[in-house]
Design a protein around this motif. Structure first.
Motif, mmCIF file in Angstrom:
data_model
loop_
_atom_site.group_PDB
_atom_site.id
_atom_site.type_symbol
_atom_site.label_atom_id
_atom_site.label_comp_id
_atom_site.label_asym_id
_atom_site.label_seq_id
_atom_site.Cartn_x
_atom_site.Cartn_y
_atom_site.Cartn_z
ATOM 1 N N SER A 20 -11.633 36.781 -4.902
ATOM 2 C CA SER A 20 -12.058 38.181 -4.900
ATOM 3 C C SER A 20 -12.745 38.544 -6.211
ATOM 4 O O SER A 20 -13.774 39.235 -6.220
ATOM 5 N N ILE A 21 -12.204 38.088 -7.324
ATOM 6 C CA ILE A 21 -12.802 38.365 -8.630
ATOM 7 C C ILE A 21 -14.175 37.701 -8.744
ATOM 8 O O ILE A 21 -15.134 38.309 -9.211
ATOM 9 N N ILE A 22 -14.271 36.470 -8.293
ATOM 10 C CA ILE A 22 -15.543 35.751 -8.343
ATOM 11 C C ILE A 22 -16.587 36.465 -7.481
ATOM 12 O O ILE A 22 -17.730 36.644 -7.884
ATOM 13 N N PHE A 51 -5.066 32.401 -5.282
ATOM 14 C CA PHE A 51 -6.339 31.894 -4.763
ATOM 15 C C PHE A 51 -7.196 33.037 -4.234
ATOM 16 O O PHE A 51 -8.384 33.116 -4.546
ATOM 17 N N ILE A 52 -6.577 33.925 -3.448
ATOM 18 C CA ILE A 52 -7.306 35.071 -2.881
ATOM 19 C C ILE A 52 -7.769 35.991 -4.007
ATOM 20 O O ILE A 52 -8.886 36.509 -3.993
ATOM 21 N N LEU A 53 -6.939 36.199 -5.013
ATOM 22 C CA LEU A 53 -7.286 37.045 -6.145
ATOM 23 C C LEU A 53 -8.453 36.460 -6.932
ATOM 24 O O LEU A 53 -9.391 37.167 -7.296
ATOM 25 N N ILE A 54 -8.439 35.174 -7.172
ATOM 26 C CA ILE A 54 -9.510 34.508 -7.918
ATOM 27 C C ILE A 54 -10.828 34.565 -7.135
ATOM 28 O O ILE A 54 -11.878 34.864 -7.688
ATOM 29 N N ALA A 64 -16.585 39.640 -6.647
ATOM 30 C CA ALA A 64 -16.910 40.929 -7.266
ATOM 31 C C ALA A 64 -17.888 40.736 -8.419
ATOM 32 O O ALA A 64 -18.850 41.512 -8.571
ATOM 33 N N LEU A 65 -17.682 39.721 -9.223
ATOM 34 C CA LEU A 65 -18.596 39.450 -10.324
ATOM 35 C C LEU A 65 -19.964 39.009 -9.808
ATOM 36 O O LEU A 65 -20.998 39.385 -10.348
ATOM 37 N N GLY A 66 -19.934 38.209 -8.759
ATOM 38 C CA GLY A 66 -21.188 37.742 -8.163
ATOM 39 C C GLY A 66 -21.986 38.888 -7.567
ATOM 40 O O GLY A 66 -23.210 38.955 -7.713
ATOM 41 N N MET A 67 -21.320 39.816 -6.918
ATOM 42 C CA MET A 67 -22.014 40.965 -6.308
ATOM 43 C C MET A 67 -22.558 41.901 -7.387
ATOM 44 O O MET A 67 -23.638 42.460 -7.237
ATOM 45 N N GLY A 68 -21.825 42.051 -8.458
ATOM 46 C CA GLY A 68 -22.272 42.936 -9.532
ATOM 47 C C GLY A 68 -23.458 42.382 -10.288
ATOM 48 O O GLY A 68 -24.286 43.129 -10.810
ATOM 49 N N SER A 69 -23.553 41.064 -10.355
ATOM 50 C CA SER A 69 -24.654 40.460 -11.103
ATOM 51 C C SER A 69 -25.918 40.315 -10.258
ATOM 52 O O SER A 69 -26.966 39.992 -10.793
ATOM 53 N N CYS A 70 -25.833 40.556 -8.983
ATOM 54 C CA CYS A 70 -26.997 40.432 -8.100
ATOM 55 C C CYS A 70 -27.707 41.780 -7.993
ATOM 56 O O CYS A 70 -27.649 42.454 -6.962
ATOM 57 N N LYS A 71 -28.357 42.182 -9.042
ATOM 58 C CA LYS A 71 -29.123 43.428 -9.013
ATOM 59 C C LYS A 71 -30.568 43.089 -8.749
ATOM 60 O O LYS A 71 -31.105 42.110 -9.271
#
Length: 123
Positions: A10-12, A5-8, A14-21
């Protein structure tokens, strides 16, 4: 299960932060450049009018009345305004000046020079 759960999550994240440019827009720079060009054009017009006023030779050049008024007011503001004191208390004064019009509704540059000298004396 808790680790997955924590890994999922964290991945979500990380992807969300990377797409917020932040989209980089050149519009403010373009607008600023356009305003700078317009400001330089207006200053050039005012300085050309100042050069005409300081010409000691009489000329038969004429201006429209609204152009003469705009140029005289703009030159007064350009030479005597102090933008750093925009919040200072000011006294307002009102003065009237007379420009003679020719048959075409134009004013002579020599008359404009005279009225501008009167404006400077009043201020």
């Amino acid at each position: 299960m808790k680790k997955y759960f924590i890994l999922i999550v964290s991945i979500i994240l990380a992807l969300g932060m990377g797409s917020c440019k932040k989209d980089v827009s050149t519009q403010p720079e373009t607008l600023k450049d356009e305003q700078t060009v317009q400001s330089k054009q207006i200053i050039s017009l005012i300085e050309n009018f100042k050069a005409k006023l300081s010409n000691p030779l009489k000329s038969d050049e004429t201006l429209s009345l609204d152009s003469a008024v705009w140029n005289m007011e703009a030159l007064q503001n350009y030479e005597y305004a102090n933008p750093a004191e925009a919040t200072k208390d000011f006294e307002a004064a009102k003065s009237n000046y007379i420009l003679n019009l020719d048959e075409n509704g134009q004013v002579l540059m020599s008359d404009v020079q005279t009225v501008y000298a009167q404006m400077e004396d009043t201020l």
